[in-house]
Motif scaffolding. Structure first.
Motif, PDB file in Angstrom:
ATOM      1  N   GLU A 221       5.898   0.346 -15.413  1.00 18.97           N
ATOM      2  CA  GLU A 221       6.365  -0.432 -16.559  1.00 18.97           C
ATOM      3  C   GLU A 221       7.254  -1.584 -16.627  1.00 18.97           C
ATOM      4  O   GLU A 221       7.012  -2.426 -17.329  1.00 18.97           O
ATOM      5  CB  GLU A 221       6.581   0.738 -17.819  1.00 18.97           C
ATOM      6  CG  GLU A 221       5.334   1.778 -17.894  1.00 18.97           C
ATOM      7  CD  GLU A 221       5.660   2.739 -18.881  1.00 18.97           C
ATOM      8  OE1 GLU A 221       6.865   2.913 -18.893  1.00 18.97           O
ATOM      9  OE2 GLU A 221       4.885   3.620 -19.309  1.00 18.97           O
ATOM     10  N   GLU A 223       7.608  -3.668 -13.997  1.00 22.39           N
ATOM     11  CA  GLU A 223       7.219  -4.720 -13.030  1.00 22.39           C
ATOM     12  C   GLU A 223       6.191  -5.541 -13.762  1.00 22.39           C
ATOM     13  O   GLU A 223       5.507  -5.123 -14.826  1.00 22.39           O
ATOM     14  CB  GLU A 223       6.781  -4.405 -11.795  1.00 22.39           C
ATOM     15  CG  GLU A 223       7.765  -3.746 -11.067  1.00 22.39           C
ATOM     16  CD  GLU A 223       7.475  -3.447  -9.617  1.00 22.39           C
ATOM     17  OE1 GLU A 223       6.304  -3.983  -9.211  1.00 22.39           O
ATOM     18  OE2 GLU A 223       8.037  -2.692  -8.914  1.00 22.39           O
ATOM     19  N   GLU A 224       6.033  -6.765 -13.580  1.00 24.49           N
ATOM     20  CA  GLU A 224       5.119  -7.745 -14.107  1.00 24.49           C
ATOM     21  C   GLU A 224       3.609  -7.310 -13.544  1.00 24.49           C
ATOM     22  O   GLU A 224       3.239  -6.706 -12.580  1.00 24.49           O
ATOM     23  CB  GLU A 224       4.995  -9.277 -13.460  1.00 24.49           C
ATOM     24  CG  GLU A 224       4.503 -10.005 -14.020  1.00 24.49           C
ATOM     25  CD  GLU A 224       4.495 -11.601 -13.408  1.00 24.49           C
ATOM     26  OE1 GLU A 224       3.719 -12.330 -13.730  1.00 24.49           O
ATOM     27  OE2 GLU A 224       5.332 -11.691 -12.362  1.00 24.49           O
ATOM     28  N   GLY A 225       2.996  -7.223 -14.953  1.00 20.03           N
ATOM     29  CA  GLY A 225       1.500  -6.664 -14.649  1.00 20.03           C
ATOM     30  C   GLY A 225       1.205  -5.232 -14.912  1.00 20.03           C
ATOM     31  O   GLY A 225       0.056  -4.900 -15.071  1.00 20.03           O
ATOM     32  N   HIS A 486      -1.334  -6.889  -6.786  1.00 17.20           N
ATOM     33  CA  HIS A 486      -0.173  -7.724  -7.691  1.00 17.20           C
ATOM     34  C   HIS A 486      -1.088  -8.268  -8.474  1.00 17.20           C
ATOM     35  O   HIS A 486      -0.920  -8.690  -9.874  1.00 17.20           O
ATOM     36  CB  HIS A 486       0.527  -8.553  -6.777  1.00 17.20           C
ATOM     37  CG  HIS A 486       1.539  -9.334  -7.819  1.00 17.20           C
ATOM     38  ND1 HIS A 486       1.256 -10.538  -8.128  1.00 17.20           N
ATOM     39  CD2 HIS A 486       2.896  -8.932  -8.259  1.00 17.20           C
ATOM     40  CE1 HIS A 486       2.265 -10.834  -9.047  1.00 17.20           C
ATOM     41  NE2 HIS A 486       3.314 -10.087  -9.143  1.00 17.20           N
ATOM     42  N   LYS A 489      -3.113  -6.964 -12.061  1.00 12.86           N
ATOM     43  CA  LYS A 489      -2.041  -6.287 -12.743  1.00 12.86           C
ATOM     44  C   LYS A 489      -1.387  -5.053 -12.178  1.00 12.86           C
ATOM     45  O   LYS A 489      -1.011  -4.040 -12.852  1.00 12.86           O
ATOM     46  CB  LYS A 489      -2.878  -5.855 -13.940  1.00 12.86           C
ATOM     47  CG  LYS A 489      -3.406  -7.087 -14.905  1.00 12.86           C
ATOM     48  CD  LYS A 489      -4.184  -6.470 -16.160  1.00 12.86           C
ATOM     49  CE  LYS A 489      -4.994  -7.547 -16.766  1.00 12.86           C
ATOM     50  NZ  LYS A 489      -5.708  -7.379 -18.102  1.00 12.86           N
ATOM     51  N   GLY A 490      -1.120  -5.327 -11.149  1.00 16.75           N
ATOM     52  CA  GLY A 490      -0.189  -4.323 -10.385  1.00 16.75           C
ATOM     53  C   GLY A 490      -0.911  -2.974 -10.216  1.00 16.75           C
ATOM     54  O   GLY A 490      -0.417  -1.665 -10.003  1.00 16.75           O
TER      55      GLY A 490
END
Length: 518
Positions: A221, A223-225, A486, A489-490
């Motif tokens: 949550e 981290e970006e994406g 990545h 969206k991770g």
């Protein structure tokens, strides 16, 4: 506003009415609250009583939002959405005369189309209650499980999508209900959805499993994406540890069944460990001792090694007449302890490497089965392998192993090893999917090449472990998947052991970039 006092279930049967009727297009009718009871398929089973605030609100202004009911054979109605509001209306009417306010009817959507549709009724109730505060996680899990069990395959797929569940998760929700209330509350408060709670239930017997999964969820949550890359890796590691614990339990059970004592790993402080492995002992006449000729000894016992295989011991050689071999094992030195620590590290890294293959293969499967076009980096990478034909790819192709490719593409191979088929005859090959198929083929070769963490380094002519000595091609494959995850969206992230393995290659990429820039 229409008023209804008695249902006519013949007007609209479950067979003729659409299950997903939009209540926004229905007309609410007025019902006497006393004609409504709790429907047996209402998802909320705990905390069903209205609180004082709700009762006072209903006394003042009545029930503003319509409840949803379905007709019952006795002429009453069952509330599957809004039962707490209905009870508040019943309480308000019971005290109306004494408190000087009027009795009120309640607005309701009469869902005759739900008669005989218990599973879908429970599902609609679940959606209603799950979106409101106060429904217990255990009620949510139970309602979701019972709803999905009672649906056909088409309805299950639709409902699972609405609940954010993967296919097949419904079967695991029953086990999730066995989690204690404190664990469920903490999981729900930590942001776990139904899918993740069901996964937690699968590994909860591993120490600190919930703490580790909550940390992984928080990392995703933060981290970006977003995505679930860290969650998937931690879950895979927990399952590997669970398998390891299961293997040990089975090994211990096998010793107990054979009535062979299992010696403690460490003896209490101040006591002497008299046990010795048979490899250090002989008979009085100097013959080596081993399991076969030592079974009859009262001291016959065992300890388990790192792979949970028995190492045979005698609990007290001097008491049972055994002799030490001419060259007894020397006392442990600091170097021995360093070697033991290195063995433990190797075991942990090997286990983590094998566990990481699961999330990696799941991500490749999503890539090659997805409806989106394959990212350019992926098909260019696969094309490069096909054109350059690295040695490992040729070795894999020579084995003619189709299992991983078939798994990635969702193709079922014959169960009999004697039934030979060509994979090209089983895989649909539309032009738009060719890149996906080629990438699946190349990924299968890499997965086979990286399956065993222990390999051989031709340059140094010695054993190598992939987690500390990746080939450039293997590192490129992992770094590609990391970038694709990545960008998605991770949805995929490298595990700790994989990240450790590619670290030297990241530095090499940076240096190459600096040189080219210069």
């Amino acid at each position: 506003m229409a008023t209804a006092t008695k249902p006519d279930s013949a007007d609209q049967t479950a067979e003729s009415a659409p299950v997903d009727a939009d209540e926004a297009n229905l007309t609410a009718v007025l019902l006497d609250p006393d004609t409504i009871a709790r429907d047996e398929c209402n998802a909320r089973e705990h905390d069903t009583e209205p609180d004082a605030d709700l009762i006072n609100s209903v006394k003042a202004v009545g029930v503003q939002d319509p409840v949803s009911v379905r007709p019952r054979p006795d002429g009453t109605y069952g509330a599957f959405k809004g039962w707490r509001r209905t009870q508040a209306a019943q309480i308000a009417n019971a005290t109306a005369e004494a408190e000087g306010h009027e009795k009120r009817q309640i607005k309701a959507y009469v869902r005759a189309d739900m008669v005989g549709r218990d599973a879908w009724t429970r599902f609609l109730s679940l959606i209603e209650n799950h979106q409101r505060q106060g429904m217990s996680p255990k009620d949510t899990l139970k309602a979701a499980e019972l709803s999905l069990i009672g649906m056909d395959e088409v309805e299950q797929k639709q409902a699972a999508r609405a609940l954010g569940l993967k296919r097949g998760t419904g079967k695991r929700l029953g086990r999730a209900q066995q989690l204690d209330d404190a664990t469920l509350r903490r999981a729900s408060a930590g942001g776990m959805d139904l899918e993740q709670i069901a996964q937690l239930a699968e590994v909860e017997d591993v120490p600190r499993a919930q703490d580790r999964l909550l940390r992984a969820l928080a990392r995703d949550e933060a981290e970006e994406g977003g995505g679930r890359g860290h969650w998937d890796q931690e879950l895979a590691l927990l399952k590997a540890e669970q398998d390891d614990r299961t293997a040990r339990k089975e090994a211990v059970a096998a010793l107990e069944k054979a009535e062979i004592p299992l010696l403690p790993t460490q003896v209490p402080y101040g006591e002497k460990d008299t046990a010795r492995p048979l490899s250090e002992l002989t008979t009085p006449l100097g013959r080596p001792l081993y399991e076969g000729n030592h079974k009859g000894c009262p001291g016959h016992s065992a300890r388990l090694d790192d792979e949970h295989q028995p190492v045979w011991y005698c609990a007290d050689p001097s008491e049972y007449g055994h002799k030490a071999r001419p060259k007894p094992k020397p006392e442990k030195t600091a170097e021995d302890e360093e070697k033991a620590a290195e063995r433990a590290r190797t075991t942990a890294c090997n286990r983590a490497w094998k566990a990481a293959a699961g999330p990696r293969k799941e991500f490749v499967t999503r890539l090659v089965r997805g409806s989106k076009a394959l990212p350019e980096e992926a098909w260019r990478f696969a094309l490069g392998v096909l054109l350059d034909l690295p040695r490992f790819y040729g070795k894999w192709a020579g084995r003619q192993e189709a299992e991983d490719v078939a798994s990635f593409l969702g193709v079922k191979l014959p169960e009999s090893p004697f039934e030979r088929v060509r994979l090209s005859d089983l895989v649909a090959q539309p032009k738009a999917r060719m890149a996906h198929i080629i990438f699946a083929h190349v990924a299968a070769a890499f997965e086979r090449d990286m399956r065993d963490p222990k390999g051989w380094n031709d340059a140094s002519m010695q054993v190598r472990f992939l987690w500390e000595d990746l080939t450039p091609q293997q590192a490129a494959y992992l770094l590609l998947l990391e970038k694709l995850g990545h960008d998605d969206k991770g949805s995929y992230r490298l595990s700790e052991v994989e990240d450790q393995a590619v670290a030297p290659h990241r530095d090499a990429d940076t240096e190459d970039g600096d040189e080219s820039a210069a």
